[in-house]
Design an enzyme around this catalytic site. Structure first.
Site, short mmCIF file in Angstrom:
data_model
loop_
_atom_site.label_atom_id
_atom_site.label_comp_id
_atom_site.label_asym_id
_atom_site.label_seq_id
_atom_site.Cartn_x
_atom_site.Cartn_y
_atom_site.Cartn_z
N LYS A 242 32.96 39.95 51.38
CA LYS A 242 33.64 40.02 50.08
C LYS A 242 34.47 38.76 49.88
O LYS A 242 35.08 38.25 50.81
CB LYS A 242 34.52 41.26 49.99
CG LYS A 242 33.70 42.55 49.88
CD LYS A 242 34.56 43.77 49.74
CE LYS A 242 35.34 43.86 48.47
NZ LYS A 242 34.58 44.21 47.27
N ARG B 142 37.91 34.04 50.99
CA ARG B 142 38.89 33.07 50.48
C ARG B 142 40.12 32.97 51.36
O ARG B 142 40.96 32.10 51.16
CB ARG B 142 39.27 33.43 49.05
CG ARG B 142 38.10 33.26 48.11
CD ARG B 142 38.39 33.82 46.74
NE ARG B 142 37.14 33.92 46.01
CZ ARG B 142 37.03 33.79 44.70
NH1 ARG B 142 38.10 33.54 43.97
NH2 ARG B 142 35.87 33.91 44.12
N GLN C 219 23.14 54.28 66.00
CA GLN C 219 24.43 53.92 66.60
C GLN C 219 25.59 54.53 65.82
O GLN C 219 25.56 54.63 64.61
CB GLN C 219 24.58 52.40 66.71
CG GLN C 219 24.78 51.68 65.40
CD GLN C 219 24.81 50.16 65.58
OE1 GLN C 219 24.43 49.61 66.61
NE2 GLN C 219 25.24 49.47 64.55
N LEU D 84 30.33 45.68 62.34
CA LEU D 84 30.77 44.52 61.56
C LEU D 84 31.35 43.47 62.49
O LEU D 84 32.11 43.82 63.40
CB LEU D 84 31.84 44.94 60.55
CG LEU D 84 31.46 46.05 59.58
CD1 LEU D 84 32.71 46.64 58.93
CD2 LEU D 84 30.51 45.51 58.52
N GLU D 85 31.02 42.22 62.27
CA GLU D 85 31.56 41.12 63.06
C GLU D 85 32.45 40.27 62.17
O GLU D 85 32.01 39.83 61.11
CB GLU D 85 30.43 40.26 63.64
CG GLU D 85 29.48 41.01 64.55
CD GLU D 85 28.24 41.55 63.85
OE1 GLU D 85 27.91 41.09 62.74
OE2 GLU D 85 27.60 42.46 64.40
N TYR E 279 38.18 38.42 51.26
CA TYR E 279 38.37 38.00 52.65
C TYR E 279 37.88 36.57 52.88
O TYR E 279 38.52 35.79 53.59
CB TYR E 279 37.67 38.97 53.59
CG TYR E 279 38.44 40.24 53.80
CD1 TYR E 279 39.62 40.24 54.54
CD2 TYR E 279 38.02 41.44 53.26
CE1 TYR E 279 40.35 41.40 54.74
CE2 TYR E 279 38.74 42.60 53.44
CZ TYR E 279 39.91 42.58 54.18
OH TYR E 279 40.63 43.73 54.37
#
Length: 189
Positions: free
Chosen positions: A112, A117, A181, A137-138, A115
């Protein structure tokens, strides 16, 4: 291959369980009318939320990052409404949402702008046809300052692409190692 619209995303989530839990619109405020990083269905995608479970890289044990022989001691586990990622560091989390990707669909995740920016980069590999699970998520904090991630708020956008032709072999058919997972999943070989 075409990108799928909000109408298709709603139908697949509500009738086929593609996304659970599912928000049919965009949520921008919490129950106390405080601003959030938005999540839910957008015009051509779905903005996912980050759950409260985080793994932050640490060098306490002087481990080497080796994807073939990954040392769980490379991370500190945190359960919180916020996660502070140290400067020039990395963290893992998972989505609140559980996904079931249709056989004819490939899903791509993008960060997004809120984040991005701030120098926080989200990386997720594609969700392949018939993959299901919570998405790991990384996050990379590319700044020289600590960076804050908010749980239960928007973190990334999923885009759904439907092929003109069904694949011969899906992720499920191959017995993919990340199938089903739950929680933050570390590298597997």
């Amino acid at each position: 291959m075409s990108i799928k619209s909000d109408k298709w995303i709603r139908r697949m989530a509500e009738q086929e369980g593609m996304i659970e839990p599912f928000e049919p619109g965009q949520i921008r405020y919490d129950s106390n009318n405080q601003k959030l990083v938005s999540y839910g269905t957008s015009s051509y995608g779905y903005d996912v939320r980050c759950a409260r479970e985080f793994k932050i890289f640490t060098n306490v044990h002087s481990a080497v990052v080796d994807p073939k022989n990954f040392d769980e001691h490379s991370f500190v586990d945190i359960s919180s409404d916020v996660c502070i990622i140290p400067p020039n560091s990395f963290a893992l989390a998972r989505t609140v949402e559980y996904f079931r990707i249709p056989r004819s669909v490939l899903t791509v995740c993008l960060g997004k702008s809120t984040y991005a920016r701030c120098g926080i980069i989200v990386n997720v590999t594609p969700l392949e046809p018939e993959w299901e699970g919570h998405v790991t998520l990384e996050f990379s904090n590319t700044t020289p300052l600590p960076a804050k991630i908010y749980a239960n708020e928007g973190i990334a956008q999923m885009l759904f692409f439907e092929s003109d032709e069904i694949c011969d072999t899906s992720y499920r058919d191959r017995g993919g190692k990340y199938q089903g997972q739950t929680g933050v999943t570390l590298p597997k070989t």
